[in-house]
Design a protein around this motif. Sequence first.
Motif, PDB file in Angstrom:
ATOM      1  N   ARG A 137     -15.033 -10.211  -5.800  1.00 52.51           N
ATOM      2  CA  ARG A 137     -16.171  -9.293  -5.882  1.00 52.51           C
ATOM      3  C   ARG A 137     -16.559  -8.749  -4.516  1.00 52.51           C
ATOM      4  O   ARG A 137     -17.701  -8.892  -4.076  1.00 52.51           O
ATOM      5  CB  ARG A 137     -17.357  -9.951  -6.557  1.00 52.51           C
ATOM      6  N   THR A 138     -15.627  -8.149  -3.830  1.00 52.41           N
ATOM      7  CA  THR A 138     -15.892  -7.558  -2.524  1.00 52.41           C
ATOM      8  C   THR A 138     -15.044  -6.301  -2.378  1.00 52.41           C
ATOM      9  O   THR A 138     -14.278  -5.956  -3.266  1.00 52.41           O
ATOM     10  CB  THR A 138     -15.608  -8.572  -1.395  1.00 52.41           C
ATOM     11  N   HIS A 139     -15.190  -5.643  -1.272  1.00 51.43           N
ATOM     12  CA  HIS A 139     -14.356  -4.500  -0.916  1.00 51.43           C
ATOM     13  C   HIS A 139     -13.772  -4.774   0.460  1.00 51.43           C
ATOM     14  O   HIS A 139     -14.433  -5.340   1.319  1.00 51.43           O
ATOM     15  CB  HIS A 139     -15.181  -3.209  -0.828  1.00 51.43           C
TER      16      HIS A 139
ATOM     17  N   ASP B 133      -2.294   9.833  -2.205  1.00 50.29           N
ATOM     18  CA  ASP B 133      -3.674   9.621  -2.623  1.00 50.29           C
ATOM     19  C   ASP B 133      -3.929   8.112  -2.690  1.00 50.29           C
ATOM     20  O   ASP B 133      -3.727   7.480  -3.729  1.00 50.29           O
ATOM     21  CB  ASP B 133      -3.924  10.293  -3.973  1.00 50.29           C
ATOM     22  N   TYR B 134      -4.365   7.532  -1.568  1.00 43.37           N
ATOM     23  CA  TYR B 134      -4.592   6.086  -1.506  1.00 43.37           C
ATOM     24  C   TYR B 134      -5.773   5.661  -2.384  1.00 43.37           C
ATOM     25  O   TYR B 134      -5.785   4.547  -2.891  1.00 43.37           O
ATOM     26  CB  TYR B 134      -4.794   5.628  -0.060  1.00 43.37           C
ATOM     27  N   LYS B 135      -6.734   6.547  -2.575  1.00 39.74           N
ATOM     28  CA  LYS B 135      -7.865   6.230  -3.454  1.00 39.74           C
ATOM     29  C   LYS B 135      -7.364   6.020  -4.887  1.00 39.74           C
ATOM     30  O   LYS B 135      -7.721   5.046  -5.540  1.00 39.74           O
ATOM     31  CB  LYS B 135      -8.899   7.356  -3.402  1.00 39.74           C
ATOM     32  N   ALA B 136      -6.508   6.929  -5.355  1.00 41.60           N
ATOM     33  CA  ALA B 136      -5.949   6.801  -6.706  1.00 41.60           C
ATOM     34  C   ALA B 136      -5.023   5.591  -6.788  1.00 41.60           C
ATOM     35  O   ALA B 136      -5.000   4.877  -7.795  1.00 41.60           O
ATOM     36  CB  ALA B 136      -5.197   8.076  -7.097  1.00 41.60           C
ATOM     37  N   TRP B 137      -4.258   5.344  -5.728  1.00 37.20           N
ATOM     38  CA  TRP B 137      -3.350   4.194  -5.713  1.00 37.20           C
ATOM     39  C   TRP B 137      -4.155   2.902  -5.902  1.00 37.20           C
ATOM     40  O   TRP B 137      -3.815   2.054  -6.740  1.00 37.20           O
ATOM     41  CB  TRP B 137      -2.558   4.147  -4.405  1.00 37.20           C
ATOM     42  N   ALA B 138      -5.229   2.746  -5.128  1.00 37.94           N
ATOM     43  CA  ALA B 138      -6.043   1.520  -5.209  1.00 37.94           C
ATOM     44  C   ALA B 138      -6.772   1.425  -6.552  1.00 37.94           C
ATOM     45  O   ALA B 138      -6.892   0.336  -7.116  1.00 37.94           O
ATOM     46  CB  ALA B 138      -7.048   1.481  -4.061  1.00 37.94           C
ATOM     47  N   ALA B 139      -7.239   2.556  -7.077  1.00 39.85           N
ATOM     48  CA  ALA B 139      -7.973   2.545  -8.345  1.00 39.85           C
ATOM     49  C   ALA B 139      -7.083   2.121  -9.512  1.00 39.85           C
ATOM     50  O   ALA B 139      -7.569   1.577 -10.503  1.00 39.85           O
ATOM     51  CB  ALA B 139      -8.567   3.925  -8.612  1.00 39.85           C
TER      52      ALA B 139
ATOM     53  N   VAL C 148       0.840  -1.195   0.000  1.00 41.77           N
ATOM     54  CA  VAL C 148       0.000   0.000   0.000  1.00 41.77           C
ATOM     55  C   VAL C 148       0.876   1.247   0.000  1.00 41.77           C
ATOM     56  O   VAL C 148       1.773   1.383   0.826  1.00 41.77           O
ATOM     57  CB  VAL C 148      -0.949   0.000   1.212  1.00 41.77           C
ATOM     58  N   GLY C 149       0.634   2.136  -0.980  1.00 42.62           N
ATOM     59  CA  GLY C 149       1.414   3.365  -1.106  1.00 42.62           C
ATOM     60  C   GLY C 149       2.744   3.169  -1.784  1.00 42.62           C
ATOM     61  O   GLY C 149       3.554   4.107  -1.835  1.00 42.62           O
TER      62      GLY C 149
ATOM     63  N   LYS D 105      -6.909   6.340   4.373  1.00 38.81           N
ATOM     64  CA  LYS D 105      -7.968   5.343   4.280  1.00 38.81           C
ATOM     65  C   LYS D 105      -7.911   4.771   2.882  1.00 38.81           C
ATOM     66  O   LYS D 105      -7.516   5.465   1.937  1.00 38.81           O
ATOM     67  CB  LYS D 105      -9.332   5.948   4.591  1.00 38.81           C
ATOM     68  N   ILE D 106      -8.253   3.489   2.777  1.00 40.84           N
ATOM     69  CA  ILE D 106      -8.172   2.846   1.468  1.00 40.84           C
ATOM     70  C   ILE D 106      -9.275   1.817   1.319  1.00 40.84           C
ATOM     71  O   ILE D 106      -9.600   1.091   2.258  1.00 40.84           O
ATOM     72  CB  ILE D 106      -6.766   2.223   1.249  1.00 40.84           C
TER      73      ILE D 106
END
Length: 177
Positions: free
Chosen positions: A80-82, A20-26, A7-8, A98-99
């Motif tokens: 198929r989960t989060h 930007d963890y949202k962008a990293w995960a996306a 992560v990161g 947060k991610i």
Amino acid sequence: MGEVYEVGDADGWTSVGHIDYKAWAAAKSFHSGDTIVFKYNNEFHNVMRVTHKNYNACNTTGAVATYTSGNDSFVIKRQRTHLYFICGFPGHCEAGMKIDIRVHNGSDAPSPLPDNPSPPPSPANVSPPPAPSSPPPEGPPAPAEHKESAAAACSGKVWMGIVAVAAYYLASPPVAL
């Protein structure tokens, strides 16, 4: 064995540098069998696995689990989960620590999701199901009970209702593991 994702990337799990963890995960395509690794300074951070509701609210009470080793790994076991993770130190989640790890089905490629998906419009004479107080359980929705005649069950309105309900559940946030 799947891929290993830190992560990161080289920055790790930190509040320094405004990652930007949202962008990293996306930008990733997570699948069952992949490993998610959180590396961080455990004097200043932790990793809390939380529900979708607590993720959105940065709420640290009622966490599914809290990890504090500074080097925590999670093997994804379901498709198929989060998986929702936050830092539980005061102000860190609100500052972006947060991610949301979206796990795809098989070889599905990631597709961008809206931040606030809304259910599709309902066809005439079909009411959408009430909004659940918590995300619906993983998997297909339970069959609805119908008191209509067999002829009505085959009508176009009923089929449109089934499609609307299925689309609603597909657009709803999935259950965290």
